[in-house]
Design a protein around this motif. Structure first.
Motif, PDB file in Angstrom:
ATOM      1  N   HIS A  53       5.553  -5.533   2.527  1.00 49.76           N
ATOM      2  CA  HIS A  53       6.808  -4.919   2.986  1.00 49.76           C
ATOM      3  C   HIS A  53       6.816  -4.828   4.507  1.00 49.76           C
ATOM      4  N   GLU A 168      13.959  -4.264   0.012  1.00 55.85           N
ATOM      5  CA  GLU A 168      13.588  -2.988  -0.482  1.00 55.85           C
ATOM      6  C   GLU A 168      14.818  -2.333  -1.097  1.00 55.85           C
ATOM      7  N   PHE A 199      10.263  -4.061  -5.066  1.00 56.37           N
ATOM      8  CA  PHE A 199       9.670  -2.939  -4.321  1.00 56.37           C
ATOM      9  C   PHE A 199      10.780  -2.032  -3.815  1.00 56.37           C
ATOM     10  N   HIS A 201      12.339   1.692  -1.797  1.00 51.85           N
ATOM     11  CA  HIS A 201      12.312   2.560  -0.599  1.00 51.85           C
ATOM     12  C   HIS A 201      12.586   3.979  -1.065  1.00 51.85           C
ATOM     13  N   GLY A 239       7.845   2.369  -3.456  1.00 54.98           N
ATOM     14  CA  GLY A 239       7.483   2.341  -2.041  1.00 54.98           C
ATOM     15  C   GLY A 239       7.600   3.663  -1.302  1.00 54.98           C
ATOM     16  N   HIS A 240       6.989   3.676  -0.111  1.00 57.58           N
ATOM     17  CA  HIS A 240       7.015   4.805   0.823  1.00 57.58           C
ATOM     18  C   HIS A 240       6.398   6.078   0.233  1.00 57.58           C
ATOM     19  N   GLY A 263       3.183   1.952  -3.287  1.00 55.03           N
ATOM     20  CA  GLY A 263       3.253   1.421  -1.935  1.00 55.03           C
ATOM     21  C   GLY A 263       2.904   2.461  -0.877  1.00 55.03           C
ATOM     22  N   ASP A 265       3.189   1.934   2.387  1.00 57.38           N
ATOM     23  CA  ASP A 265       3.769   0.793   3.081  1.00 57.38           C
ATOM     24  C   ASP A 265       4.450   1.168   4.392  1.00 57.38           C
ATOM     25  N   ASP A 299       5.845  -1.769   7.072  1.00 58.20           N
ATOM     26  CA  ASP A 299       7.297  -1.649   7.266  1.00 58.20           C
ATOM     27  C   ASP A 299       7.650  -1.941   8.731  1.00 58.20           C
TER      28      ASP A 299
END
Ligand SMILES: [Zn+2]
Ligand SMILES: [Zn+2]
Length: 355
Positions: A53, A168, A199, A201, A239-240, A263, A265, A299
């Motif tokens: 990512h 994302e 993936f 966010h 993610g995140h 993630g 990420d 990111d």
């Protein structure tokens, strides 16, 4: 008494325990490929870390729309200089990166031709993504389309453009809006139809407080929607999660127990949460036995981090963050497994559009 990995390290020294956690490269499904912009690649043909990512072409979301609405020229982005981004991408390869997934799509002002030029010029395998970002960025016709219709369009566009992932895929706040839930459902359906990985966010704000706060279980709720739509957990990365201040990594563990990748990420983005906290969360996550479920990335979205500007460059996950894990006692074999094997398994899919 159960010994944790760190107990063993204390007892034996870091090198001595490495073999316990060095795992053979896990096989991916027969016929699985990683779909990069230039070609489909056998997963084992990619050498080095895979960053799942990053952003090689982006304008900060809404920049363009706001400028156009106000009749102003669209402000430049550091990624507009495609030659520079090609050089920085090539430099990341020298730093140990074997493949980069770009997390942008049209509603983040990703320039698809720029991405193709970066791939062709640098010769670094690049995976391009599709989908939608979050409520405020959606095209207006999202509201009028069904999830099934959106899913069909996502699959069609992915095939036409050689996209290798959906991402994302995000949400603006702590609770999915109706449209966001529809988009997550559509992307989940598109994953089931195409095999492409997803993936996401999250809106987690780390150590910063916001009102209303983002609920801890936001990531789990994303997974609920994707699973209900039929998506395969083995090709999902929520993610995140590294932007959630969760010292024992409890949410990350709950996600991993359901079979998905987690993630971490946004490593090196210390304004959200300091990397020391990310490292502590990762150690807790690994101690709980989830090394197969962790994905790392940074990111990449600020010009300050470019090598040209004295920053660590696109490979910062490998060159700046991974050494922090080793320093915290994670074996180099485990770090390599996380940087190389996990993203291969996440990205490799058997195309369902052949024949
Ligand atoms: Zn994001
Ligand atoms: Zn991103």
């Amino acid at each position: 008494m159960t010994m944790t990995r760190r107990d063993l390290i204390a007892l034996l020294g870091a090198g001595a325990v490495a073999p316990l956690f060095a795992q053979p490269r896990p096989a991916v499904e027969q016929g699985a490929i990683i779909r990069t912009l230039l070609k489909d690649m056998p997963p084992d043909s990619i050498n080095g870390a895979i960053l799942f990512h990053e952003h090689l072409s982006i304008r900060y979301p809404l920049t363009k729309a706001l400028a156009e609405k106000a009749g102003r020229p669209v402000p430049p982005s550091f990624t507009d200089d495609v030659d520079l981004m090609s050089e920085e991408t090539k430099a990341a390869q020298t730093d140990g990166v074997g493949c980069i997934v770009d997390g942008g799509h049209p509603d983040m002002d990703r320039d698809f031709d720029a991405l193709k030029r970066i791939a062709a010029t640098s010769q670094v395998p690049i995976v391009a993504s599709g989908g939608f970002y979050m409520q405020r960025n959606y095209p207006t016709d999202i509201a009028t389309k069904s999830a099934a219709q959106l899913a069909d369009e996502l699959v069609r566009d992915a095939k036409a453009q050689r996209l290798g992932a959906f991402g994302e895929i995000g949400q603006q706040g702590g609770v999915l809006t109706d449209d966001e839930k529809k988009v997550f459902t559509a992307v989940g359906k598109a994953q089931a139809k195409s095999g492409l990985p997803i993936f996401t966010h999250n809106a987690y704000t780390g150590v910063r407080t916001v009102d209303p706060p983002v609920p801890m279980d936001t990531a789990l709720k994303q997974l609920d929607v994707l699973e209900a739509a039929g998506a395969n957990p083995r090709h999902l990365a929520i993610g995140h999660v590294c932007c959630l201040d969760d010292p024992k990594a409890q949410v990350a563990q709950q996600l991993a127990k359901r079979g998905v990748f987690v993630g971490f990420d946004r490593v090196t983005i210390n304004v959200i949460i300091p990397d020391e906290k990310r490292v502590a969360m990762i150690v807790a996550f690994l101690d709980a036995g989830f090394a197969d479920h962790l994905l790392l990335s940074s990111d990449f979205s600020t010009g300050r981090a470019l090598k040209k500007n004295g920053g660590p460059g696109i490979a910062q996950t490998v060159t700046a963050f991974a050494p922090m894990l080793v320093k915290a006692g994670v074996s180099e074999a485990t770090v390599k497994h996380i940087l190389e094997d996990n993203p291969r398994r996440f990205l490799a899919f058997v195309p369902k559009d052949r024949g």
